[in-house]
Design a protein around this motif. Structure first.
Motif, mmCIF file in Angstrom:
data_model
loop_
_atom_site.group_PDB
_atom_site.id
_atom_site.type_symbol
_atom_site.label_atom_id
_atom_site.label_comp_id
_atom_site.label_asym_id
_atom_site.label_seq_id
_atom_site.Cartn_x
_atom_site.Cartn_y
_atom_site.Cartn_z
ATOM 1 N N VAL A 233 33.826 11.152 25.344
ATOM 2 C CA VAL A 233 34.817 10.328 26.038
ATOM 3 C C VAL A 233 35.361 11.048 27.263
ATOM 4 O O VAL A 233 35.521 10.456 28.336
ATOM 5 C CB VAL A 233 35.965 9.958 25.071
ATOM 6 N N SER A 234 35.643 12.353 27.134
ATOM 7 C CA SER A 234 36.154 13.102 28.279
ATOM 8 C C SER A 234 35.122 13.173 29.393
ATOM 9 O O SER A 234 35.462 13.040 30.578
ATOM 10 C CB SER A 234 36.549 14.511 27.838
ATOM 11 N N PHE A 235 33.844 13.343 29.044
ATOM 12 C CA PHE A 235 32.796 13.417 30.068
ATOM 13 C C PHE A 235 32.643 12.086 30.789
ATOM 14 O O PHE A 235 32.562 12.025 32.023
ATOM 15 C CB PHE A 235 31.478 13.833 29.410
ATOM 16 N N PHE B 124 36.214 7.795 36.474
ATOM 17 C CA PHE B 124 37.319 7.919 37.424
ATOM 18 C C PHE B 124 36.845 8.528 38.737
ATOM 19 O O PHE B 124 37.348 8.178 39.805
ATOM 20 C CB PHE B 124 38.441 8.764 36.818
ATOM 21 N N GLY B 125 35.898 9.451 38.684
ATOM 22 C CA GLY B 125 35.367 10.020 39.908
ATOM 23 C C GLY B 125 34.607 9.008 40.733
ATOM 24 O O GLY B 125 34.683 9.005 41.969
ATOM 25 N N ALA B 126 33.851 8.109 40.061
ATOM 26 C CA ALA B 126 33.113 7.091 40.798
ATOM 27 C C ALA B 126 34.030 6.064 41.438
ATOM 28 O O ALA B 126 33.744 5.546 42.522
ATOM 29 C CB ALA B 126 32.122 6.394 39.854
ATOM 30 N N VAL B 127 35.163 5.759 40.801
ATOM 31 C CA VAL B 127 36.061 4.728 41.318
ATOM 32 C C VAL B 127 37.054 5.299 42.316
ATOM 33 O O VAL B 127 37.267 4.740 43.401
ATOM 34 C CB VAL B 127 36.811 4.040 40.153
ATOM 35 N N PHE B 128 37.666 6.454 41.989
ATOM 36 C CA PHE B 128 38.752 6.986 42.806
ATOM 37 C C PHE B 128 38.396 8.271 43.547
ATOM 38 O O PHE B 128 39.260 8.859 44.176
ATOM 39 C CB PHE B 128 39.985 7.245 41.935
ATOM 40 N N LEU C 273 42.201 13.854 37.878
ATOM 41 C CA LEU C 273 43.236 13.260 37.021
ATOM 42 C C LEU C 273 42.655 12.442 35.871
ATOM 43 O O LEU C 273 43.413 11.831 35.119
ATOM 44 C CB LEU C 273 44.149 12.359 37.862
ATOM 45 N N ALA C 274 41.330 12.433 35.734
ATOM 46 C CA ALA C 274 40.711 11.568 34.722
ATOM 47 C C ALA C 274 41.137 11.966 33.312
ATOM 48 O O ALA C 274 41.501 11.114 32.492
ATOM 49 C CB ALA C 274 39.189 11.617 34.863
ATOM 50 N N ALA D 149 43.634 10.762 28.354
ATOM 51 C CA ALA D 149 44.315 11.243 27.149
ATOM 52 C C ALA D 149 45.633 10.522 26.925
ATOM 53 O O ALA D 149 46.006 10.231 25.781
ATOM 54 C CB ALA D 149 44.538 12.748 27.258
ATOM 55 N N THR D 150 46.334 10.225 27.999
ATOM 56 C CA THR D 150 47.587 9.472 27.865
ATOM 57 C C THR D 150 47.322 8.066 27.342
ATOM 58 O O THR D 150 48.034 7.568 26.457
ATOM 59 C CB THR D 150 48.302 9.402 29.223
ATOM 60 N N ILE D 151 46.295 7.410 27.878
ATOM 61 C CA ILE D 151 45.939 6.067 27.395
ATOM 62 C C ILE D 151 45.559 6.107 25.927
ATOM 63 O O ILE D 151 45.952 5.246 25.125
ATOM 64 C CB ILE D 151 44.797 5.488 28.257
ATOM 65 N N GLN D 152 44.793 7.134 25.548
ATOM 66 C CA GLN D 152 44.398 7.247 24.145
ATOM 67 C C GLN D 152 45.608 7.495 23.253
ATOM 68 O O GLN D 152 45.716 6.918 22.161
ATOM 69 C CB GLN D 152 43.388 8.380 23.991
ATOM 70 N N ALA D 153 46.533 8.351 23.693
ATOM 71 C CA ALA D 153 47.737 8.614 22.893
ATOM 72 C C ALA D 153 48.596 7.369 22.765
ATOM 73 O O ALA D 153 49.168 7.097 21.697
ATOM 74 C CB ALA D 153 48.531 9.758 23.519
ATOM 75 N N VAL D 154 48.712 6.609 23.847
ATOM 76 C CA VAL D 154 49.479 5.360 23.781
ATOM 77 C C VAL D 154 48.832 4.386 22.811
ATOM 78 O O VAL D 154 49.506 3.716 22.007
ATOM 79 C CB VAL D 154 49.604 4.751 25.185
ATOM 80 N N GLY D 155 47.496 4.304 22.862
ATOM 81 C CA GLY D 155 46.807 3.424 21.921
ATOM 82 C C GLY D 155 47.011 3.850 20.478
ATOM 83 O O GLY D 155 47.223 3.016 19.589
ATOM 84 N N ASN D 156 46.945 5.170 20.218
ATOM 85 C CA ASN D 156 47.170 5.652 18.859
ATOM 86 C C ASN D 156 48.598 5.402 18.384
ATOM 87 O O ASN D 156 48.851 5.272 17.186
ATOM 88 C CB ASN D 156 46.864 7.152 18.785
#
Length: 401
Positions: A317-319, A325-329, A336-337, A342-349
């Motif tokens: 997932v990290s890779f 994120f590199g391809a888009v931004f 910052l990916a 990780a923040t999105i994953q923590a919020v989901g959990n």
């Protein structure tokens, strides 16, 4: 007698089909205004995208420096002074590091440029003697390159100057916004929470805390990877006898981890240049081979392990998050990916409901059969011991022992 028929008082007057309804011009005008406003809004958002990126960077930098500010405040510092000290202290450290390694980089770059004619002459002599081909002299080749690419070099120099000016403006903007965010601290969160209900305030503060923890974990993981890279590089450069082994290793470790996307190439270019100018081509190729090999080791083992442990993310997932994120931004998105993912994953959990798992063999690996032959001396010894124990039990059961 006229053919016109007067309308009946009980029958409504029909609309004249030769004229458009009265509401059509108003709808057309409103539609044109809506299209104009939408186009202007889209254009404005496109022009403000850079400002949004600066705000995002400032927000994450403020979160990364927040533990230092909190530590200083607990020791009696005022919030504004603590924020300024943390920000300017980090800037001073970065400037000192850049000054130390920048001087070394410029020196090695000058030596590399000065050694290019002799290097080209040796390669030219080897190619002519080996392949029986004729290469132009270095002076003639330089003149030809200037004639063909002189205009591109001049325009590229102007573009580099504009890029430097833009970088300085971006750095000042990010630094100013970061200072205000850190100096405000709890007051900024108070201003945000005053517009929310108590339940929403609790959720926002919890999300804020989760994001800050994940950003801190990201910085710590970068520091660990930088230390590993610097240690391995220093050992290899000492073995190779390359001068300036320790500063080169520190430069490689720091740049490769904290400069997104191209940091690995920048960090590895300086040791290769030093080895080329001070030792020779074979040593430079050896350093280049080590940089490539270590990068593969880091990508396949160190980085997934450290990122998964620090950010509690699956290595795959990290890779994929870095690639996406590199391809888009671009480079900023790649940097910052991991904290964002990780923040999105923590919020989901935290907020998504989890369910009990069904009993299925598809959800676990099969248990190895102890009777299945497997390789390895230890496993063969275990099988021999089990066979001997089984034989003893059988003989005892048959009354032979």
């Amino acid at each position: 007698m006229s053919d016109d028929v007067a309308p009946s008082p009980d029958r409504p007057l029909q609309h004249d089909s030769s004229r458009p309804p009265r509401w059509v011009p108003r709808v057309l005008v409103m539609g044109a205004v809506a299209v104009f406003v939408a186009a202007w809004t889209w254009s404005a958002l496109g022009q403000l995208s850079t400002i949004f990126v600066y705000l995002l960077i400032s927000f994450f930098v403020a979160l990364a420096l927040e533990p230092i500010v909190v530590w200083l405040v607990r020791h009696g510092w005022r919030r504004g002074v603590a924020a300024g000290t943390a920000l300017f202290g980090s800037v001073i450290v970065a400037v000192v590091v850049l000054a130390m390694f920048g001087n070394l980089f410029v020196q090695q770059l000058v030596q590399l440029v000065e050694s290019l004619p002799s290097l080209y002459a040796s390669v030219r002599q080897w190619a002519e003697s080996t392949f029986d081909v004729t290469w132009p002299p270095s002076d003639e080749l330089l003149t030809q390159l200037l004639d063909e690419y002189g205009t591109d070099v001049a325009s590229g120099t102007i573009a580099v100057g504009a890029t430097i000016v833009g970088f300085v403006f971006a750095a000042l903007t990010i630094g100013l916004v970061t200072y205000y965010l850190m100096a405000a601290g709890p007051q900024f969160r108070v201003a945000v929470c005053r517009w929310l209900t108590p339940d929403r305030q609790t959720e926002v503060l919890r999300l804020w805390e989760i994001t800050q923890v994940k950003v801190s974990d990201f910085i710590s993981s970068r520091i660990v990877l930088a230390a590993l890279s610097a240690a391995f590089t220093a050992v290899f450069l000492v073995i190779m006898g390359t001068p300036y082994a320790l500063p080169l290793a520190l430069f490689t470790g720091v740049v490769s981890q904290f400069v997104p996307t191209i940091g690995t190439y920048i960090g590895g270019a300086l040791p290769v240049a030093v080895a080329l100018t001070s030792q020779g081509l074979p040593q430079a190729l050896g350093v280049l081979a080590f940089i490539i090999a270590y990068q593969q080791l880091e990508n396949l083992y160190f980085s997934p392990k450290v990122s998964a442990r620090a950010l509690e993310m699956n290595p795959a997932v990290s890779f994929v998050a870095v690639l996406a994120f590199g391809a888009v931004f671009g480079a900023l998105g790649a940097f910052l990916a991991l904290p964002i993912a990780a923040t999105i994953q923590a919020v989901g959990n935290t907020y998504l409901q989890r369910h009990e798992l069904v009993d299925s063999d598809m959800l676990r690996d099969p248990v190895p059969d102890p009777d299945t032959p497997r390789g390895g001396r230890r496993e063969r010894n275990r099988r021999a011991a089990r066979e001997a124990a089984r034989t003893v039990d059988e003989r005892q059961a048959d009354g032979l022992d």
